[in-house]
Design a protein around this motif. Sequence first.
Motif, PDB file in Angstrom:
ATOM      1  N   GLU A 198     -14.285 -35.239  45.678  1.00 21.52           N
ATOM      2  CA  GLU A 198     -14.352 -36.546  46.336  1.00 21.52           C
ATOM      3  C   GLU A 198     -14.102 -36.357  47.829  1.00 21.52           C
ATOM      4  O   GLU A 198     -13.123 -35.727  48.218  1.00 21.52           O
ATOM      5  CB  GLU A 198     -13.303 -37.491  45.730  1.00 21.52           C
ATOM      6  CG  GLU A 198     -13.069 -38.767  46.470  1.00 21.52           C
ATOM      7  CD  GLU A 198     -14.317 -39.617  46.599  1.00 21.52           C
ATOM      8  OE1 GLU A 198     -14.716 -39.897  47.744  1.00 21.52           O
ATOM      9  OE2 GLU A 198     -14.890 -39.985  45.551  1.00 21.52           O
ATOM     10  N   ASP A 199     -15.024 -36.865  48.660  1.00 19.59           N
ATOM     11  CA  ASP A 199     -14.908 -36.617  50.097  1.00 19.59           C
ATOM     12  C   ASP A 199     -14.090 -37.668  50.850  1.00 19.59           C
ATOM     13  O   ASP A 199     -13.895 -37.541  52.061  1.00 19.59           O
ATOM     14  CB  ASP A 199     -16.299 -36.483  50.729  1.00 19.59           C
ATOM     15  CG  ASP A 199     -17.091 -37.787  50.692  1.00 19.59           C
ATOM     16  OD1 ASP A 199     -16.844 -38.596  49.768  1.00 19.59           O
ATOM     17  OD2 ASP A 199     -17.945 -37.982  51.567  1.00 19.59           O
ATOM     18  N   GLU A 200     -13.627 -38.707  50.160  1.00 15.29           N
ATOM     19  CA  GLU A 200     -12.736 -39.678  50.796  1.00 15.29           C
ATOM     20  C   GLU A 200     -11.298 -39.212  50.545  1.00 15.29           C
ATOM     21  O   GLU A 200     -10.790 -39.326  49.423  1.00 15.29           O
ATOM     22  CB  GLU A 200     -12.960 -41.066  50.212  1.00 15.29           C
ATOM     23  CG  GLU A 200     -14.359 -41.620  50.477  1.00 15.29           C
ATOM     24  CD  GLU A 200     -14.539 -43.007  49.860  1.00 15.29           C
ATOM     25  OE1 GLU A 200     -13.539 -43.754  49.750  1.00 15.29           O
ATOM     26  OE2 GLU A 200     -15.676 -43.323  49.484  1.00 15.29           O
ATOM     27  N   PRO A 201     -10.629 -38.661  51.573  1.00 17.48           N
ATOM     28  CA  PRO A 201      -9.308 -38.043  51.377  1.00 17.48           C
ATOM     29  C   PRO A 201      -8.281 -38.952  50.714  1.00 17.48           C
ATOM     30  O   PRO A 201      -7.547 -38.512  49.820  1.00 17.48           O
ATOM     31  CB  PRO A 201      -8.885 -37.679  52.808  1.00 17.48           C
ATOM     32  CG  PRO A 201     -10.163 -37.562  53.570  1.00 17.48           C
ATOM     33  CD  PRO A 201     -11.072 -38.592  52.978  1.00 17.48           C
ATOM     34  N   ARG A 230     -21.065 -38.032  43.685  1.00 12.15           N
ATOM     35  CA  ARG A 230     -22.416 -37.525  43.901  1.00 12.15           C
ATOM     36  C   ARG A 230     -22.721 -37.311  45.376  1.00 12.15           C
ATOM     37  O   ARG A 230     -23.440 -36.384  45.745  1.00 12.15           O
ATOM     38  CB  ARG A 230     -23.440 -38.484  43.288  1.00 12.15           C
ATOM     39  CG  ARG A 230     -23.276 -38.653  41.787  1.00 12.15           C
ATOM     40  CD  ARG A 230     -24.370 -39.502  41.193  1.00 12.15           C
ATOM     41  NE  ARG A 230     -25.638 -38.782  41.136  1.00 12.15           N
ATOM     42  CZ  ARG A 230     -26.733 -39.281  40.563  1.00 12.15           C
ATOM     43  NH1 ARG A 230     -26.698 -40.470  40.010  1.00 12.15           N
ATOM     44  NH2 ARG A 230     -27.848 -38.589  40.536  1.00 12.15           N
ATOM     45  N   ASP A 231     -22.191 -38.194  46.246  1.00  7.88           N
ATOM     46  CA  ASP A 231     -22.527 -38.154  47.667  1.00  7.88           C
ATOM     47  C   ASP A 231     -21.396 -37.487  48.449  1.00  7.88           C
ATOM     48  O   ASP A 231     -20.452 -38.144  48.892  1.00  7.88           O
ATOM     49  CB  ASP A 231     -22.763 -39.579  48.176  1.00  7.88           C
ATOM     50  CG  ASP A 231     -23.294 -39.579  49.601  1.00  7.88           C
ATOM     51  OD1 ASP A 231     -23.735 -38.511  50.062  1.00  7.88           O
ATOM     52  OD2 ASP A 231     -23.242 -40.633  50.265  1.00  7.88           O
ATOM     53  N   ILE A 232     -21.479 -36.162  48.616  1.00 10.18           N
ATOM     54  CA  ILE A 232     -20.440 -35.407  49.320  1.00 10.18           C
ATOM     55  C   ILE A 232     -21.096 -34.438  50.296  1.00 10.18           C
ATOM     56  O   ILE A 232     -22.275 -34.096  50.153  1.00 10.18           O
ATOM     57  CB  ILE A 232     -19.556 -34.608  48.333  1.00 10.18           C
ATOM     58  CG1 ILE A 232     -20.427 -33.690  47.470  1.00 10.18           C
ATOM     59  CG2 ILE A 232     -18.708 -35.532  47.486  1.00 10.18           C
ATOM     60  CD1 ILE A 232     -19.651 -32.755  46.578  1.00 10.18           C
ATOM     61  N   PRO A 233     -20.362 -33.971  51.311  1.00  5.20           N
ATOM     62  CA  PRO A 233     -20.914 -32.992  52.261  1.00  5.20           C
ATOM     63  C   PRO A 233     -21.198 -31.664  51.571  1.00  5.20           C
ATOM     64  O   PRO A 233     -20.557 -31.307  50.585  1.00  5.20           O
ATOM     65  CB  PRO A 233     -19.786 -32.832  53.295  1.00  5.20           C
ATOM     66  CG  PRO A 233     -18.929 -34.045  53.142  1.00  5.20           C
ATOM     67  CD  PRO A 233     -19.007 -34.418  51.695  1.00  5.20           C
ATOM     68  N   GLY A 234     -22.159 -30.913  52.139  1.00  2.88           N
ATOM     69  CA  GLY A 234     -22.504 -29.620  51.547  1.00  2.88           C
ATOM     70  C   GLY A 234     -23.311 -29.827  50.280  1.00  2.88           C
ATOM     71  O   GLY A 234     -23.993 -30.857  50.130  1.00  2.88           O
ATOM     72  N   PRO A 235     -23.260 -28.883  49.359  1.00  2.32           N
ATOM     73  CA  PRO A 235     -23.946 -29.097  48.078  1.00  2.32           C
ATOM     74  C   PRO A 235     -23.486 -30.416  47.458  1.00  2.32           C
ATOM     75  O   PRO A 235     -22.296 -30.689  47.388  1.00  2.32           O
ATOM     76  CB  PRO A 235     -23.497 -27.891  47.240  1.00  2.32           C
ATOM     77  CG  PRO A 235     -23.182 -26.835  48.248  1.00  2.32           C
ATOM     78  CD  PRO A 235     -22.592 -27.571  49.412  1.00  2.32           C
TER      79      PRO A 235
END
Length: 225
Positions: free
Chosen positions: A7-10, A52-57
């Motif tokens: 999860e890209d939201e810290p 599903r929507d994260i930086p990188g792969p």
Amino acid sequence: MRVLIVEDEPYLADAIRDGLRLEAIAADTAGDGDTALELLSVNTYDIAVLDRDIPGPSGDEIARHIVASGSGLPILMLTAADRLDDKATGFGLGADDYLTKPFELKELVLRLRALDRRRAHNRPPVHEIAGLRLDPFRREVYRDGRYVALTRKQFAVLEVLVAARGGVISAEELLERAWDENADPFTNAVRITVSVLRKRLGEPGIIATVPGVGYRIDTGDDGRG
């Protein structure tokens, strides 16, 4: 249970991690695809929770990686989208469950426990023979209580030998069952892998050579080769 939260939201990732720990669920977090793939390569998880929507792969790419690895690791997808076609795409990638943001932590916990129970029913049995303990589910090997680190290929060869319960397995059969269909039948890969495997397992030697026939786990019934 140990899960990987991608999860890209810290703040959300930390909240999920802390909430799961209160439920006695160990959780590691990854804020991008590269970190997630690195953690998957060095740790054993029971479930992967993928945004599903994260930086990188992307989460989709990570799901493909997990499925291709053959680990059977269950995947729970997180998404802000609630459209049926988005869910259909996720399931098509190999997701086992779906949770739409925003969600209640309690629902995530319930879904994780349900996935873990489902996986537990399908876990292959642990094999124990001659002081060896091989767990196909966790891909772990112990000898007389000592953990033995093995590569995927070494584990695959040992798994075939252990499953034979002391029976002889030919080099050809090992090549067929532990390598892919493109393996060269004239290669010495089996001999080299068995040799390294013996060193990893330590003394006294437990993989016996049956001259002209193949290899077997030495259960102590006769001499070693």
